[in-house]
Design a protein around this motif. Structure first.
Motif, PDB file in Angstrom:
ATOM      1  N   ALA A  69      41.513 -81.667 -35.027  1.00 30.98           N
ATOM      2  CA  ALA A  69      41.520 -81.600 -33.563  1.00 30.98           C
ATOM      3  C   ALA A  69      42.070 -80.269 -33.071  1.00 30.98           C
ATOM      4  CB  ALA A  69      42.333 -82.760 -32.990  1.00 30.98           C
ATOM      5  N   THR A  70      43.067 -79.730 -33.761  1.00 25.83           N
ATOM      6  CA  THR A  70      43.644 -78.433 -33.384  1.00 25.83           C
ATOM      7  C   THR A  70      42.633 -77.320 -33.553  1.00 25.83           C
ATOM      8  OG1 THR A  70      45.843 -79.193 -34.056  1.00 25.83           O
ATOM      9  CG2 THR A  70      45.522 -76.824 -33.857  1.00 25.83           C
ATOM     10  N   TYR A  71      41.899 -77.345 -34.656  1.00 22.48           N
ATOM     11  CA  TYR A  71      40.858 -76.344 -34.892  1.00 22.48           C
ATOM     12  C   TYR A  71      39.880 -76.292 -33.715  1.00 22.48           C
ATOM     13  CZ  TYR A  71      36.623 -74.283 -36.912  1.00 22.48           C
ATOM     14  OH  TYR A  71      35.509 -73.516 -37.127  1.00 22.48           O
ATOM     15  N   LEU A  72      39.484 -77.462 -33.231  1.00 20.67           N
ATOM     16  CA  LEU A  72      38.511 -77.523 -32.132  1.00 20.67           C
ATOM     17  C   LEU A  72      39.124 -77.099 -30.804  1.00 20.67           C
ATOM     18  CD1 LEU A  72      36.906 -80.965 -33.062  1.00 20.67           C
ATOM     19  CD2 LEU A  72      35.883 -78.707 -33.405  1.00 20.67           C
ATOM     20  N   ALA A  73      40.393 -77.414 -30.603  1.00 17.10           N
ATOM     21  CA  ALA A  73      41.018 -77.185 -29.300  1.00 17.10           C
ATOM     22  C   ALA A  73      41.431 -75.738 -29.076  1.00 17.10           C
ATOM     23  CB  ALA A  73      42.235 -78.095 -29.128  1.00 17.10           C
ATOM     24  N   GLN A  74      41.765 -74.994 -30.142  1.00 14.08           N
ATOM     25  CA  GLN A  74      42.456 -73.717 -29.959  1.00 14.08           C
ATOM     26  C   GLN A  74      41.623 -72.637 -29.263  1.00 14.08           C
ATOM     27  OE1 GLN A  74      43.775 -72.229 -33.767  1.00 14.08           O
ATOM     28  NE2 GLN A  74      41.718 -72.050 -34.612  1.00 14.08           N
ATOM     29  N   THR A  75      40.314 -72.760 -29.255  1.00 14.48           N
ATOM     30  CA  THR A  75      39.489 -71.799 -28.517  1.00 14.48           C
ATOM     31  C   THR A  75      39.003 -72.356 -27.182  1.00 14.48           C
ATOM     32  OG1 THR A  75      37.519 -72.557 -29.722  1.00 14.48           O
ATOM     33  CG2 THR A  75      38.669 -70.615 -30.597  1.00 14.48           C
ATOM     34  N   ARG A  76      39.473 -73.557 -26.823  1.00 10.95           N
ATOM     35  CA  ARG A  76      38.966 -74.204 -25.604  1.00 10.95           C
ATOM     36  C   ARG A  76      40.046 -74.466 -24.560  1.00 10.95           C
ATOM     37  NH1 ARG A  76      35.775 -75.589 -29.863  1.00 10.95           N
ATOM     38  NH2 ARG A  76      33.522 -75.515 -29.429  1.00 10.95           N
ATOM     39  N   VAL A  77      41.292 -74.600 -25.003  1.00 20.10           N
ATOM     40  CA  VAL A  77      42.377 -74.838 -24.036  1.00 20.10           C
ATOM     41  C   VAL A  77      43.619 -74.065 -24.465  1.00 20.10           C
ATOM     42  CG1 VAL A  77      41.540 -77.140 -23.424  1.00 20.10           C
ATOM     43  CG2 VAL A  77      43.258 -76.901 -25.220  1.00 20.10           C
ATOM     44  N   ASN A  78      44.470 -73.774 -23.511  1.00 21.07           N
ATOM     45  CA  ASN A  78      45.824 -73.295 -23.768  1.00 21.07           C
ATOM     46  C   ASN A  78      46.801 -74.422 -23.475  1.00 21.07           C
ATOM     47  OD1 ASN A  78      45.509 -70.728 -24.757  1.00 21.07           O
ATOM     48  ND2 ASN A  78      46.064 -69.677 -22.859  1.00 21.07           N
ATOM     49  N   ALA A  79      47.915 -74.433 -24.175  1.00 23.75           N
ATOM     50  CA  ALA A  79      48.981 -75.387 -23.856  1.00 23.75           C
ATOM     51  C   ALA A  79      49.759 -74.863 -22.656  1.00 23.75           C
ATOM     52  CB  ALA A  79      49.902 -75.560 -25.057  1.00 23.75           C
ATOM     53  N   PRO A  80      50.250 -75.738 -21.809  1.00 23.80           N
ATOM     54  CA  PRO A  80      51.027 -75.281 -20.646  1.00 23.80           C
ATOM     55  C   PRO A  80      52.392 -74.756 -21.077  1.00 23.80           C
ATOM     56  CG  PRO A  80      51.068 -77.676 -20.778  1.00 23.80           C
ATOM     57  CD  PRO A  80      50.130 -77.208 -21.848  1.00 23.80           C
ATOM     58  N   ALA A 181      40.810 -68.603 -36.351  1.00 23.79           N
ATOM     59  CA  ALA A 181      40.747 -68.977 -37.759  1.00 23.79           C
ATOM     60  C   ALA A 181      41.656 -70.153 -38.032  1.00 23.79           C
ATOM     61  CB  ALA A 181      41.144 -67.797 -38.651  1.00 23.79           C
ATOM     62  N   CYS A 182      41.362 -70.836 -39.133  1.00 24.78           N
ATOM     63  CA  CYS A 182      42.205 -71.911 -39.626  1.00 24.78           C
ATOM     64  C   CYS A 182      42.504 -71.614 -41.090  1.00 24.78           C
ATOM     65  CB  CYS A 182      41.500 -73.260 -39.486  1.00 24.78           C
ATOM     66  SG  CYS A 182      42.445 -74.650 -40.156  1.00 24.78           S
ATOM     67  N   TRP A 183      43.764 -71.404 -41.400  1.00 22.95           N
ATOM     68  CA  TRP A 183      44.201 -71.208 -42.787  1.00 22.95           C
ATOM     69  C   TRP A 183      44.513 -72.593 -43.316  1.00 22.95           C
ATOM     70  CZ3 TRP A 183      48.541 -67.192 -44.317  1.00 22.95           C
ATOM     71  CH2 TRP A 183      48.509 -67.004 -45.699  1.00 22.95           C
ATOM     72  N   ASP A 184      43.658 -73.074 -44.190  1.00 22.91           N
ATOM     73  CA  ASP A 184      43.609 -74.493 -44.492  1.00 22.91           C
ATOM     74  C   ASP A 184      43.511 -74.650 -46.010  1.00 22.91           C
ATOM     75  OD1 ASP A 184      42.735 -77.096 -44.904  1.00 22.91           O
ATOM     76  OD2 ASP A 184      40.772 -76.760 -44.016  1.00 22.91           O
ATOM     77  N   THR A 185      44.588 -75.124 -46.640  1.00 22.44           N
ATOM     78  CA  THR A 185      44.577 -75.253 -48.096  1.00 22.44           C
ATOM     79  C   THR A 185      45.382 -76.451 -48.547  1.00 22.44           C
ATOM     80  OG1 THR A 185      45.185 -74.170 -50.182  1.00 22.44           O
ATOM     81  CG2 THR A 185      46.525 -73.650 -48.264  1.00 22.44           C
ATOM     82  N   ASP A 186      44.941 -77.090 -49.623  1.00 24.73           N
ATOM     83  CA  ASP A 186      45.720 -78.174 -50.206  1.00 24.73           C
ATOM     84  C   ASP A 186      46.593 -77.666 -51.351  1.00 24.73           C
ATOM     85  OD1 ASP A 186      43.824 -77.702 -52.121  1.00 24.73           O
ATOM     86  OD2 ASP A 186      42.951 -79.708 -52.116  1.00 24.73           O
ATOM     87  N   GLU A 187      46.722 -76.361 -51.442  1.00 20.69           N
ATOM     88  CA  GLU A 187      47.648 -75.734 -52.393  1.00 20.69           C
ATOM     89  C   GLU A 187      48.625 -74.878 -51.594  1.00 20.69           C
ATOM     90  OE1 GLU A 187      47.910 -76.446 -55.461  1.00 20.69           O
ATOM     91  OE2 GLU A 187      46.090 -77.650 -55.661  1.00 20.69           O
ATOM     92  N   GLY A 188      49.543 -75.541 -50.881  1.00 21.53           N
ATOM     93  CA  GLY A 188      50.465 -74.835 -49.993  1.00 21.53           C
ATOM     94  C   GLY A 188      51.329 -73.810 -50.681  1.00 21.53           C
ATOM     95  N   GLY A 189      51.489 -73.944 -51.999  1.00 21.56           N
ATOM     96  CA  GLY A 189      52.259 -72.955 -52.741  1.00 21.56           C
ATOM     97  C   GLY A 189      51.650 -71.571 -52.683  1.00 21.56           C
ATOM     98  N   GLN A 190      50.337 -71.484 -52.364  1.00 19.63           N
ATOM     99  CA  GLN A 190      49.690 -70.177 -52.240  1.00 19.63           C
ATOM    100  C   GLN A 190      50.311 -69.363 -51.111  1.00 19.63           C
ATOM    101  OE1 GLN A 190      45.546 -71.021 -51.671  1.00 19.63           O
ATOM    102  NE2 GLN A 190      45.131 -71.330 -53.843  1.00 19.63           N
ATOM    103  N   LEU A 191      50.732 -70.031 -50.047  1.00 21.38           N
ATOM    104  CA  LEU A 191      51.386 -69.308 -48.953  1.00 21.38           C
ATOM    105  C   LEU A 191      52.863 -69.092 -49.257  1.00 21.38           C
ATOM    106  CD1 LEU A 191      51.691 -68.120 -46.136  1.00 21.38           C
ATOM    107  CD2 LEU A 191      51.874 -70.427 -45.224  1.00 21.38           C
ATOM    108  N   PHE A 192      53.575 -70.168 -49.590  1.00 21.95           N
ATOM    109  CA  PHE A 192      55.023 -70.060 -49.730  1.00 21.95           C
ATOM    110  C   PHE A 192      55.461 -69.422 -51.043  1.00 21.95           C
ATOM    111  CE2 PHE A 192      54.671 -73.483 -46.572  1.00 21.95           C
ATOM    112  CZ  PHE A 192      55.519 -72.966 -45.609  1.00 21.95           C
TER     113      PHE A 192
END
Length: 563
Positions: A69-80, A181-192
């Motif tokens: 849902a975040t992926y879809l929303a981030q180019t369509r709305v801003n949070a207040p 973009a969405c940085w999306d991985t099931d190997e979170g160790g790649q980032l941390f």
């Protein structure tokens, strides 16, 4: 709101008459149930369907659905934002801890099905168009080829999803014109634990990621000879969905730089308890197909509907400039109550005093989550119901960060020692590793024991805690009683206020007339919230305030040793 005394981790006993293995880990609280009822109905149904078909923890399915849902929303709305008239990005950074084999990838695949299919189609079309242009250009030479390519430029790469990546290529793509973009991985160790946060670049990477989260700005300064070059991009969007094994990022979760510099506090966080050992199959389960489940079909249809709606991307610059979501008066009152509650609990004796950096972000995260919910629900404003749901999700995250605070987490060596014992006792290898030589473990064991120094340190810990037996510190054997001594569980402490607290506080904060669209929340949601609540939902506002005062006095007495 009693604050439990700080729990201590078991220490090895020197008594020779007690040879039973000691627990390596002691959970300060058991993993709190994921607040599935806080998700809007369509998202909740999809998450429950994913958890059912995949036989995965609710938290995994819920986080993946929010990520989609975040992926879809981030180019369509801003949070207040209460200080910025144009709002702030609704992009979210999300981190979910789950063990190997808990089916992280499958949960993500079902949640992102519609998004992945659209991405694949867009990239296939992109490659086809590039081939057509280049095939015509290859028939020409020299200046004519250059003129042809100038008149027929290659289309922009529509890539928006990154899995096996570092921060550098994402920055480069943003500078070259990508919008989101969405940085999306099931190997979170790649980032941390990967190249992005290695010693010589970690400070700049953390700074770049926090800037991207806050304002959507990307910047890079390089020497003139660098191929990538320097550049900047403003008003971009980046969301992060990380699924990781606890042992791979245990060190990062306790890193003072990542915690206190505000990087980890920007993450919506949860952890799971494995369902391994309970995921039995029946003929009926094998016949049930996830793709035929109407709950998922409705979710995917909504995703496709949102994808077909216009984004707020400026074609000439690639900037993302959506309008901010408005808050109803009742939603504002709910948010104020939540913000003030988390602010109060950051005091010296407050529940969140040990995680102030995380609690101070709670109000902002609640607005972002509420904007994502409103976009997915196709509402033009954030009402009381959606804000209350968002606050519940963020409160759960904050409670999880509290569990993982420095003061209450075991040391990295205890976490790794427990992981090593779990590895040694897995049924597929248990017979081979009942007795072993340390050199064999260094060659064939899990990655974190390949280095002799860490291997010997963990073997020493397991020997002192009597999980392993050794007479010469070379040949080891698993203690016969070690099968039942992995953890010592402590019951959860009482929860700070939940949904009904927000309703009571909101009623005392605002006297605005009721909003016909968002005056109530589902009975299921009320029941879920009330079950955790220390103050009865039927109490008056004055009773709630009195109870809060008593709870504060009790915490003070507790620290003074009275209770």
């Amino acid at each position: 709101m009693n604050l439990e005394p700080l729990k201590t981790f078991p220490k090895p006993s020197l008594r020779s008459d007690d040879q039973a293995p000691l627990p390596l880990l002691s959970s300060v609280v058991t993993v709190a149930p994921y607040p599935m009822a806080a998700l809007p109905q369509l998202m909740q149904d999809a998450a429950l369907a994913i958890a059912h078909h995949v036989q995965a923890p609710d938290a995994l399915a819920g986080q993946c659905v929010i990520g989609a849902a975040t992926y879809l929303a981030q180019t369509r709305v801003n949070a207040p934002h209460h200080l910025r008239p144009d709002g702030m990005p609704c992009s979210l950074f999300m981190l979910t801890l789950a063990n190997s084999g808990d089916r992280k990838s499958e949960c993500r695949r079902l949640a992102f099905k519609a998004i992945d299919e659209a991405e694949r189609d867009a990239r296939n079309l992109f490659h086809q168009q590039c081939e057509e242009v280049l095939s015509q250009a290859d028939r020409l030479k020299g200046k004519k080829r250059e003129e042809f390519l100038a008149d027929n430029p290659l289309p922009s790469d529509p890539r928006t999803q990154y899995s096996d990546a570092t921060f550098e290529p994402i920055v480069g793509d943003m500078i070259r014109g990508a919008s989101a973009a969405c940085w999306d991985t099931d190997e979170g160790g790649q980032l941390f634990g990967g190249a992005s946060l290695k010693a010589d670049t970690r400070a700049s990477t953390i700074g770049g990621l926090t800037k991207a989260f806050d304002s959507g700005a990307f910047e890079r300064t390089r020497s003139r000879g660098n191929v990538e070059g320097s550049g900047f991009a403003y008003h971009r969007r980046l969301s992060i969905l990380l699924l990781a094994q606890p042992v791979t990022i245990a060190e990062a979760l306790s890193d003072p730089l990542l915690r206190e510099q505000g990087f980890l506090p920007r993450f919506l966080f949860t952890s799971t308890e494995t369902l391994a050992g309970t995921r039995f199959l029946t003929p009926e389960k094998m016949q049930a197909k996830s793709y035929a489940d109407p709950r998922l079909q409705r979710f995917w249809e909504r995703c496709q509907m949102i994808q077909a709606s216009p984004t707020h991307i400026v074609a000439e610059t690639g900037e993302v400039l959506p309008p901010p979501m408005e808050l109803t008066a009742q939603a504002t009152a709910v948010w104020l109550a939540f913000y003030n509650e988390t602010e109060q609990e950051q005091g010296r004796l407050g529940v969140f005093s040990s995680v102030r950096a995380f609690a101070s972000r709670a109000g902002e995260l609640a607005r972002r989550v509420a904007a994502v919910f409103a976009c997915f629900e196709q509402q033009e404003a954030i009402d009381e119901d959606l804000m209350m749901r968002a606050c519940m999700i963020v409160r759960h995250s904050l409670k999880e960060w509290l569990r993982y605070s420095e003061e209450t987490q075991p040391s990295l060596e205890l976490v790794q020692a427990a992981a090593l014992m779990e590895w040694l006792k897995e049924p597929v290898r248990a017979d081979k590793w009942r007795a072993f030589h340390r050199n064999e473990l260094g060659k064939s064991g899990p990655g974190f024991v390949r280095k002799a120094r860490n291997r010997d340190k963990l073997l020493s810990v397991l020997t002192r805690y009597r999980h392993l037996i050794s007479e010469d510190d070379k040949q080891y054997q698993i203690h016969p009683l070690a099968e039942v001594a992995d953890t010592a569980e402590i019951q959860p402490s009482q929860e700070v206020g939940t949904a009904d607290d927000l309703r009571i506080d909101a009623e005392t904060t605002s006297h605005a007339p009721p909003d016909p669209k968002g005056t109530d929340i589902s009975a299921n949601f009320r029941t879920t919230s009330a079950s955790e609540k220390p103050v009865s939902s039927g109490d008056s506002a004055s009773s709630a305030i009195s109870a809060n005062t008593r709870a504060c006095d009790e915490r003070t007495s507790l620290y003074q040793g009275v209770l």
